[in-house]
Every structure is written in C-alpha cells, then in structure tokens.
Design a protein around this motif. Sequence first.
Motif, PDB file in Angstrom:
ATOM      1  N   GLN A  91       0.830  -1.205   0.000  1.00  0.00           N
ATOM      2  CA  GLN A  91       0.000   0.000   0.000  1.00  0.00           C
ATOM      3  C   GLN A  91       0.867   1.258   0.000  1.00  0.00           C
ATOM      4  O   GLN A  91       0.593   2.211  -0.728  1.00  0.00           O
ATOM      5  CB  GLN A  91      -0.941   0.001   1.211  1.00  0.00           C
ATOM      6  CG  GLN A  91      -2.036  -1.030   1.112  1.00  0.00           C
ATOM      7  CD  GLN A  91      -2.792  -1.208   2.422  1.00  0.00           C
ATOM      8  OE1 GLN A  91      -2.344  -0.804   3.494  1.00  0.00           O
ATOM      9  NE2 GLN A  91      -3.954  -1.853   2.336  1.00  0.00           N
ATOM     10  N   GLN A  92       1.904   1.253   0.807  1.00  0.00           N
ATOM     11  CA  GLN A  92       2.784   2.420   0.874  1.00  0.00           C
ATOM     12  C   GLN A  92       3.534   2.604  -0.444  1.00  0.00           C
ATOM     13  O   GLN A  92       3.699   3.727  -0.924  1.00  0.00           O
ATOM     14  CB  GLN A  92       3.765   2.306   2.028  1.00  0.00           C
ATOM     15  CG  GLN A  92       4.558   3.572   2.236  1.00  0.00           C
ATOM     16  CD  GLN A  92       5.371   3.557   3.508  1.00  0.00           C
ATOM     17  OE1 GLN A  92       5.660   2.498   4.060  1.00  0.00           O
ATOM     18  NE2 GLN A  92       5.744   4.725   3.974  1.00  0.00           N
ATOM     19  N   ALA A  93       3.967   1.524  -1.048  1.00  0.00           N
ATOM     20  CA  ALA A  93       4.644   1.622  -2.337  1.00  0.00           C
ATOM     21  C   ALA A  93       3.708   2.204  -3.395  1.00  0.00           C
ATOM     22  O   ALA A  93       4.116   3.031  -4.216  1.00  0.00           O
ATOM     23  CB  ALA A  93       5.146   0.243  -2.776  1.00  0.00           C
ATOM     24  N   GLN A  94       2.455   1.789  -3.360  1.00  0.00           N
ATOM     25  CA  GLN A  94       1.457   2.320  -4.301  1.00  0.00           C
ATOM     26  C   GLN A  94       1.283   3.827  -4.094  1.00  0.00           C
ATOM     27  O   GLN A  94       1.226   4.588  -5.056  1.00  0.00           O
ATOM     28  CB  GLN A  94       0.114   1.597  -4.103  1.00  0.00           C
ATOM     29  CG  GLN A  94      -1.014   2.112  -4.956  1.00  0.00           C
ATOM     30  CD  GLN A  94      -0.831   1.787  -6.431  1.00  0.00           C
ATOM     31  OE1 GLN A  94      -0.093   0.890  -6.783  1.00  0.00           O
ATOM     32  NE2 GLN A  94      -1.489   2.535  -7.279  1.00  0.00           N
ATOM     33  N   GLU A  95       1.191   4.256  -2.843  1.00  0.00           N
ATOM     34  CA  GLU A  95       1.044   5.681  -2.545  1.00  0.00           C
ATOM     35  C   GLU A  95       2.264   6.467  -3.007  1.00  0.00           C
ATOM     36  O   GLU A  95       2.135   7.555  -3.580  1.00  0.00           O
ATOM     37  CB  GLU A  95       0.817   5.880  -1.048  1.00  0.00           C
ATOM     38  CG  GLU A  95      -0.530   5.380  -0.560  1.00  0.00           C
ATOM     39  CD  GLU A  95      -0.637   5.358   0.959  1.00  0.00           C
ATOM     40  OE1 GLU A  95       0.274   5.870   1.654  1.00  0.00           O
ATOM     41  OE2 GLU A  95      -1.638   4.794   1.459  1.00  0.00           O
ATOM     42  N   LEU A  96       3.450   5.939  -2.753  1.00  0.00           N
ATOM     43  CA  LEU A  96       4.678   6.624  -3.143  1.00  0.00           C
ATOM     44  C   LEU A  96       4.832   6.707  -4.660  1.00  0.00           C
ATOM     45  O   LEU A  96       5.374   7.678  -5.184  1.00  0.00           O
ATOM     46  CB  LEU A  96       5.899   5.932  -2.536  1.00  0.00           C
ATOM     47  CG  LEU A  96       6.064   6.111  -1.033  1.00  0.00           C
ATOM     48  CD1 LEU A  96       7.180   5.223  -0.515  1.00  0.00           C
ATOM     49  CD2 LEU A  96       6.308   7.558  -0.674  1.00  0.00           C
TER      50      LEU A  96
END
Length: 95
Positions: free
Chosen positions: A80-85
């Motif tokens: 999820q964090q990778a997607q946001e970044l």
Amino acid sequence: MELYQLKTFITVLEEGSISRAARRLSTTPSSVSMHIKALETEFDVQLFVRTNQGVDVTDKGRILALQARQTLQSATVFAQQAQELRQQHVGTIRL
C-alpha cells in the motif's frame, strides 16, 4: 519462504482442510500440500497433523500462525505504501 506459502498456511489453518483451502485460493489440493510441505521442510517443523476429517494445526503451527499473519499484514502495508509513493513526486528540486 515465500509470501504465498504463508498465505496458504493461514488459509489451511482457517479452513481446516487442504481441499477447502485449495478452492478458496483457486488452486489444487496438491499445490496447497506442496506449499505446506515446503514450509515444514524449510523450517523443520510440523505445522499440521493430517486426519481423515482434514488437518489439525499443531501447537508449533499455532504459534507460528501469529507471526505468519503479522508478516502478511506487513507485506500488505508495504504494498500500500509503495502504491502511494508511486503516485507522489519525491525528491529534491534545485534551481
């Protein structure tokens, strides 16, 4: 150890059956069995006892299930964090 093996482990634990876990995971019972066997072999620990009614988790399997769930949750947060970044512009601008 692969994340899909941990997911299979937790699914078998929740379903209490290799065949039901296979249906839920849209795969074959032999594939599910291979994932479980790979984990058991890699860590030299029996996760389940096979019975006529399905499978029963061992005490060691029950202990490791908590860590498996935490690991899968951490992997989800990472994704999820990778997607946001990926959607953000990050870096330094110099003029």
